[in-house]
Design a protein around this motif. Structure first.
Motif, mmCIF file in Angstrom:
data_model
loop_
_atom_site.group_PDB
_atom_site.id
_atom_site.type_symbol
_atom_site.label_atom_id
_atom_site.label_comp_id
_atom_site.label_asym_id
_atom_site.label_seq_id
_atom_site.Cartn_x
_atom_site.Cartn_y
_atom_site.Cartn_z
ATOM 1 N N LYS A 1 33.791 35.252 28.080
ATOM 2 C CA LYS A 1 32.338 35.379 28.327
ATOM 3 C C LYS A 1 31.996 36.581 29.204
ATOM 4 N N LEU A 2 32.738 37.650 28.984
ATOM 5 C CA LEU A 2 32.465 38.908 29.697
ATOM 6 C C LEU A 2 31.661 39.819 28.766
ATOM 7 N N PRO A 3 30.930 40.770 29.313
ATOM 8 C CA PRO A 3 30.072 41.611 28.463
ATOM 9 C C PRO A 3 30.839 42.547 27.529
ATOM 10 N N TYR A 4 30.163 42.969 26.468
ATOM 11 C CA TYR A 4 30.696 43.933 25.507
ATOM 12 C C TYR A 4 30.321 45.343 25.959
ATOM 13 N N PRO A 5 31.144 46.372 25.806
ATOM 14 C CA PRO A 5 32.525 46.310 25.348
ATOM 15 C C PRO A 5 33.453 45.785 26.441
ATOM 16 N N SER B 1 24.229 55.705 23.124
ATOM 17 C CA SER B 1 25.165 54.605 22.912
ATOM 18 C C SER B 1 24.396 53.367 22.490
ATOM 19 N N GLN B 2 24.884 52.744 21.415
ATOM 20 C CA GLN B 2 24.216 51.546 20.904
ATOM 21 C C GLN B 2 24.743 50.275 21.556
ATOM 22 N N ILE B 3 25.515 50.427 22.623
ATOM 23 C CA ILE B 3 26.161 49.256 23.235
ATOM 24 C C ILE B 3 25.194 48.103 23.461
ATOM 25 N N ALA B 4 24.027 48.410 24.021
ATOM 26 C CA ALA B 4 23.072 47.339 24.331
ATOM 27 C C ALA B 4 22.642 46.605 23.060
ATOM 28 N N VAL B 5 22.545 47.353 21.962
ATOM 29 C CA VAL B 5 22.101 46.756 20.702
ATOM 30 C C VAL B 5 23.153 45.778 20.160
ATOM 31 N N HIS B 6 24.428 46.161 20.304
ATOM 32 C CA HIS B 6 25.496 45.330 19.735
ATOM 33 C C HIS B 6 26.002 44.265 20.716
ATOM 34 N N ALA B 7 25.657 44.443 21.992
ATOM 35 C CA ALA B 7 26.228 43.580 23.036
ATOM 36 C C ALA B 7 26.028 42.097 22.734
ATOM 37 N N GLU B 8 24.859 41.731 22.242
ATOM 38 C CA GLU B 8 24.633 40.298 22.056
ATOM 39 C C GLU B 8 25.487 39.687 20.950
ATOM 40 N N TYR B 9 26.034 40.536 20.077
ATOM 41 C CA TYR B 9 26.935 40.015 19.042
ATOM 42 C C TYR B 9 28.398 40.109 19.455
ATOM 43 N N ASN C 1 25.687 47.473 9.594
ATOM 44 C CA ASN C 1 24.346 47.828 9.130
ATOM 45 C C ASN C 1 23.368 48.080 10.263
ATOM 46 N N LEU C 2 23.610 47.399 11.355
ATOM 47 C CA LEU C 2 22.795 47.634 12.544
ATOM 48 C C LEU C 2 23.115 49.029 13.099
ATOM 49 N N ALA C 3 24.400 49.368 13.085
ATOM 50 C CA ALA C 3 24.823 50.696 13.558
ATOM 51 C C ALA C 3 24.168 51.765 12.697
ATOM 52 N N LYS C 4 24.187 51.553 11.386
ATOM 53 C CA LYS C 4 23.581 52.517 10.464
ATOM 54 C C LYS C 4 22.098 52.708 10.788
ATOM 55 N N SER D 1 27.848 69.748 16.106
ATOM 56 C CA SER D 1 28.674 68.636 15.622
ATOM 57 C C SER D 1 27.938 67.312 15.668
ATOM 58 N N ILE D 2 28.316 66.455 14.730
ATOM 59 C CA ILE D 2 27.633 65.178 14.540
ATOM 60 C C ILE D 2 28.668 64.064 14.460
ATOM 61 N N GLU D 3 28.479 63.018 15.260
ATOM 62 C CA GLU D 3 29.415 61.879 15.269
ATOM 63 C C GLU D 3 28.613 60.589 15.110
ATOM 64 N N THR D 4 28.917 59.853 14.034
ATOM 65 C CA THR D 4 28.245 58.558 13.814
ATOM 66 C C THR D 4 29.220 57.518 13.255
ATOM 67 N N SER D 5 30.521 57.616 13.623
ATOM 68 C CA SER D 5 31.484 56.743 12.939
ATOM 69 C C SER D 5 31.408 55.289 13.383
ATOM 70 N N CYS D 6 30.884 55.055 14.587
ATOM 71 C CA CYS D 6 30.874 53.678 15.082
ATOM 72 C C CYS D 6 29.533 53.387 15.744
ATOM 73 N N ASP D 7 29.525 53.148 17.047
ATOM 74 C CA ASP D 7 28.257 52.770 17.676
ATOM 75 C C ASP D 7 27.723 53.817 18.651
ATOM 76 N N GLU D 8 28.167 55.067 18.477
ATOM 77 C CA GLU D 8 27.617 56.156 19.279
ATOM 78 C C GLU D 8 26.953 57.143 18.330
ATOM 79 N N THR D 9 25.696 57.504 18.612
ATOM 80 C CA THR D 9 25.044 58.551 17.828
ATOM 81 C C THR D 9 25.107 59.799 18.690
ATOM 82 N N ALA D 10 25.892 60.797 18.259
ATOM 83 C CA ALA D 10 26.106 61.938 19.144
ATOM 84 C C ALA D 10 25.992 63.273 18.413
ATOM 85 N N VAL D 11 25.369 64.224 19.101
ATOM 86 C CA VAL D 11 25.208 65.581 18.564
ATOM 87 C C VAL D 11 25.546 66.553 19.684
ATOM 88 N N SER D 12 26.339 67.584 19.362
ATOM 89 C CA SER D 12 26.550 68.597 20.393
ATOM 90 C C SER D 12 26.600 69.986 19.782
#
Ligand code: KG4
Ligand code: ZN
Length: 398
Positions: A232-236, A39-47, A53-56, A5-16
């Motif tokens: 001013k708390l971290p994302y998510p 998890s792309q959390i660190a990538v999106h955290a600053e925004y 497009n960054l998620a893609k 299975s493949i999940e890429t709907s948001c900010d997690e790239t997952a395969v199982s």
């Protein structure tokens, strides 16, 4: 049956990779053979939020590494004995993701076909650019390995995973009585859905749904994330707000100053709909009217926000439970990881309905839930046509 299975709907790239049996004449049973999640959390955290497009781009970078990691864990990576074929077509499928094609080509030249019977992929709802990467990847693998695709609704994945329980390595279905109500709470959704059992399925897996209420503006997870940003708390924001709110509860910091009291939007409204944008605006007003927050004030305010969000979710859920005579309530989606919401729901429903919640580590997005939901559809031979399969950002449960 073995499902990749493949999940890429948001900010997690997952395969199982899961192996499942039953749910027809015998009880359902499944094992997770391999599971990889980036998890792309660190990538999106600053925004402070997810950029499509960054998620893609991140999915493109990470799918082959996740596939490799998953199959390594499952001990399914073998050297390629056959000459890989169909590269011309695979390249066409991955026309818009040339970097993904290059990585996949090397992968297919190196490794043989694993023991897999079908590929489950999320086709919606979610961010379309992100969904497309997973879908095209699934189409490419389906062609390379000559196996069918099952297209999975991400929200159904959240429902199904909440209905499963794990003993040692094995997952089975929790007992479900109908009517079943699902409260779906995530970064993109806030919905109340009634589910019915599927006809030719003797073990009661819900696969038919009716939406009874939804958010009219922001999703509850989105509200957690936006409020966290204002504070001013971290994302998510969800986990951080929850952590601060729990400190406030532990220290009995309930005397929120009047000025910090937040509304409970639509709580007395007759519909099952929600609205969280006013709550966020109310938070903004408080933030703008105060120069600084002490640590204690921040904890109190986080608690007030979490209480407000939870009060509304719970009031609407109870109202639906009463009106529809609901026997089982399933909570799913990232916000279902929230301890306070879980506790309140379980307290409120204790004499009325069975509450099913996901294992905390499977509450947020993952590929296991997509594989599990995919299995039930594969069992009914509901395969997708790769020529017409497309990303559906606004896909609904039906
Ligand atoms: O289901 P999910 O992983 O992704 C979507 O499909 O949206 O949900 C992510 C959302 C984020 O908004 C995040 O802040 C929220 O779930 N979340 C939480 C908690 N953990 C994650 N919200 C409240 N409390 C939590 N403990
Ligand atoms: Zn989700």
């Amino acid at each position: 049956m073995r499902i990749l299975s493949i999940e890429t709907s948001c900010d997690e790239t997952a395969v199982s990779l899961i192996e499942a049996t039953g749910a027809d004449t015998t009880p359902f049973e499944a094992r997770v053979l391999g599971n990889a999640l980036y998890s792309q959390i660190a990538v999106h955290a600053e925004y402070g939020g997810v950029y499509p497009n960054l998620a893609k781009r991140e999915h493109i970078h990470n799918l082959v590494p996740m596939l490799t990691q998953c199959l390594t864990q499952a001990d399914e990576l073998t050297e390629n004995a056959e000459l890989p074929h169909a590269f011309e077509y695979i390249q066409k499928i991955l026309d818009r993701e040339p970097e993904l094609f290059e990585q996949l080509k090397v992968f297919l030249e190196t490794y043989g076909k694993p023991r897999v019977d079908c590929i489950a992929v999320t086709y919606g709802p979610g961010l379309e650019p992100a969904l497309w990467v997973g879908i095209n990847f699934a189409k490419a693998l389906s062609l390379a390995w000559n196996i069918p695709i099952v297209a999975v609704n991400h929200m159904e994945g959240h429902i199904i995973i909440s209905a499963l329980e794990q003993h040692d390595e094995t997952y089975s279905l929790k007992p479900i009585s109908y009517p079943l109500l699902a409260l779906l709470i995530s970064g993109g959704h806030t919905e109340l859905v009634l589910a019915e059992p599927s006809e030719n399925n003797t073990h009661g897996v819900p696969l038919h749904y009716r939406l009874v209420g939804q958010t009219r503006d922001d999703a509850v997870g989105e509200a957690f994330d936006k409020v966290a940003r204002l504070l001013k708390l971290p994302y998510p924001g969800g986990p951080e707000i929850s952590r601060l709110a729990e400190i406030a509860r532990a220290n009995k910091l309930e005397a929120t100053p009047m000025s910090m009291i937040l509304p409970r939007p639509m709580i007395h409204d007759n519909s099952y709909d929600f609205s969280f944008s006013g709550l966020k605006t109310a938070v903004r007003r408080v933030v703008e009217s105060k120069e600084t927050f002490t640590d204690v004030e921040l904890q109190q305010f986080a608690r007030e926000f979490e209480d407000a969000a939870a009060d509304v979710l719970i009031a609407k859920t109870i109202k639906a439970v009463e009106e529809f005579g609901v026997q089982t309530v399933v909570v799913g989606g990232g916000v279902s990881a929230n301890i306070h919401i879980r506790r309140q729901l379980s307290e409120t429903l204790k004499n009325t309905a069975e509450l099913l919640v996901p294992q905390p580590e499977l509450a947020t997005d993952n590929a296991i839930m997509i594989g599990m939901a995919g299995y039930f559809h594969a069992l009914k031979k509901e395969f997708a046509d790769p020529n017409t399969l497309r990303a559906e950002g606004n896909l609904k449960l039906t």
